[in-house]
Design an enzyme around this catalytic site. Structure first.
Site, PDB file in Angstrom:
ATOM      1  N   SER A 165       2.261   2.280  -4.984  1.00 54.63           N
ATOM      2  CA  SER A 165       1.999   0.873  -4.670  1.00 54.63           C
ATOM      3  C   SER A 165       1.718   0.070  -5.926  1.00 54.63           C
ATOM      4  CB  SER A 165       0.820   0.754  -3.698  1.00 54.63           C
ATOM      5  OG  SER A 165      -0.361   1.296  -4.262  1.00 54.63           O
ATOM      6  N   TYR A 174      -3.342   3.745   2.313  1.00 51.16           N
ATOM      7  CA  TYR A 174      -3.378   4.068   3.746  1.00 51.16           C
ATOM      8  C   TYR A 174      -4.621   4.875   4.101  1.00 51.16           C
ATOM      9  CZ  TYR A 174      -2.419   6.558   8.072  1.00 51.16           C
ATOM     10  OH  TYR A 174      -2.531   7.102   9.324  1.00 51.16           O
ATOM     11  N   TYR A 181       0.835  -1.206   0.000  1.00 51.52           N
ATOM     12  CA  TYR A 181       0.000   0.000   0.000  1.00 51.52           C
ATOM     13  C   TYR A 181       0.868   1.254   0.000  1.00 51.52           C
ATOM     14  CZ  TYR A 181       0.825   0.731   5.054  1.00 51.52           C
ATOM     15  OH  TYR A 181       1.398   0.958   6.281  1.00 51.52           O
ATOM     16  N   CYS A 182       0.289   2.336  -0.523  1.00 55.89           N
ATOM     17  CA  CYS A 182       0.913   3.665  -0.451  1.00 55.89           C
ATOM     18  C   CYS A 182      -0.114   4.615   0.154  1.00 55.89           C
ATOM     19  CB  CYS A 182       1.411   4.116  -1.824  1.00 55.89           C
ATOM     20  SG  CYS A 182       0.137   4.250  -3.105  1.00 55.89           S
ATOM     21  N   TRP A 183      -0.026   5.896  -0.176  1.00 57.62           N
ATOM     22  CA  TRP A 183      -0.911   6.862   0.478  1.00 57.62           C
ATOM     23  C   TRP A 183      -2.378   6.645   0.116  1.00 57.62           C
ATOM     24  CZ3 TRP A 183      -1.312   9.834   4.455  1.00 57.62           C
ATOM     25  CH2 TRP A 183      -2.261  10.866   4.486  1.00 57.62           C
TER      26      TRP A 183
END
Length: 352
Positions: A102, A123, A94-96
């Protein structure tokens, strides 16, 4: 593939081999999914640089530069911390907000043969679930607060109770703060978001049909704020109160706060903030005890002249529903074991 989670329990019980956070180190440090490992595809400076180019120059140029950095950093991770994984490895990335960082990293992992998936919404979707659990929905647990004057070893009782099978959530442990003016701990407190992550993790898996014991607190522990759903449940919770003589509490405080008492200059600085509340003469007396190195007399004075009056005032204002009082003359190991047994019995009785 993209994973979508509908509640915090599903997110925490994800079933993947590893969770990889590809956000920058600064983003990871503020908060992250429990158990996630940090493998940033852009470091703090790179992320700032790409963001500046995107806003001030050209989105296309930013994406081009960002892609080169992402794949270069991803290659370093694959050659380094990920090199030992076999072909069956299944990571969740995952990323932001579940976008390019991601997606790019998961694509590269997939090209190798690993079964990488990403988080729908990244996130931000995790954070929405935390907010729903602690801000929007009622807490689905029957809380009981453990109250008592400062120095009654409430925090030391929690692991003893947990060992006896009592469901316990250590709020001060999650906040990394002992809940008073002198309660700071080495390393400082987590961010508010990280504190809330610790809370949802602590409550995860507890049985809603059984009581959950928490230490009685105000709405803040140090600088961290208890989220609304938790605070509402605490305000409605019955109390079990632990009682011990002043001298026993002072001796316990002198040991428990040895790190704080050892730094006389810093201690004086902290206590100076109490002059408007306790008066200059009282605080000057505390300073004299610090200078004399008389920690036992100091903790007696602090309890009698500050902590106990503050507790009495708070108790008058909140009028807690005290269902049981556990009294102990000592606060050594054997006495705390006996007190834990009494508290367990009270939790199992029809009184609570």
């Amino acid at each position: 593939m993209v994973q979508e989670f509908n509640d915090i329990a599903g997110f925490l019980d994800h079933g993947f081999d590893d969770v990889i956070d590809v956000r920058s180190p600064a983003e990871f440090a503020e908060d992250h999914v429990p158990g996630a490992i940090s493998l940033p595809v852009l470091d703090n400076d790179e992320r700032a640089r790409v963001g500046t180019i995107y806003k001030q120059d050209s989105p296309f140029r930013a994406r081009k530069i960002g892609a080169a950095l992402v794949f270069r950093n991803a290659a370093t991770h694959i050659e380094g911390p990920l090199a030992h994984h076999d072909g069956g490895w299944r990571p969740l990335v995952y990323c932001w907000r579940g976008g390019q960082r991601s997606g790019s990293f998961a694509w590269m992992l997939g090209q190798i043969g690993w079964r990488a998936e990403t988080v729908q919404g990244g996130y931000k979707s995790y954070r929405r679930l935390v907010t729903r659990a602690l801000y929007d929905d009622p807490l689905p647990y029957r809380l009981v607060q453990l109250g008592g004057y400062t120095g009654t070893a409430k925090t030391a009782l929690l692991p003893r109770l947990k060992a006896r099978g009592v469901q316990v959530v250590d709020l001060e442990g999650a906040a990394q703060h002992r809940g008073s003016l002198l309660g700071g701990m080495p390393g400082g407190q987590p961010s508010q978001k990280a504190f809330e992550t610790r809370l949802v993790q602590a409550f995860q898996g507890l049985d809603p049909a059984r009581p959950v014991l928490v230490e009685a607190e105000s709405s803040k522990i140090g600088a961290r704020i208890l989220p609304p759903s938790l605070w509402s449940a605490m305000k409605d919770a019955p109390w079990i109160e632990i009682s011990a003589p002043l001298e026993a509490r002072a001796a316990y405080l002198a040991e428990a706060y040895a790190d704080v008492l050892a730094d006389g200059d810093r201690l004086r600085e902290k206590l100076s903030f109490l002059i408007p509340h306790r008066g200059r003469e009282v605080v000057a007396h505390w300073s004299d005890l610090i200078a004399a190195g008389d920690h036992q007399a100091l903790t007696v004075a602090l309890a009698a002249q500050h902590y106990d009056p503050a507790y009495d005032k708070s108790k008058r204002a909140t009028a807690p529903d005290v269902r049981a009082v556990v009294r102990t003359e000592r606060l050594d190991d054997s006495a705390l074991d006996a007190a834990a047994a009494e508290i367990e019995a009270a939790l199992q009785s029809k009184v609570i």
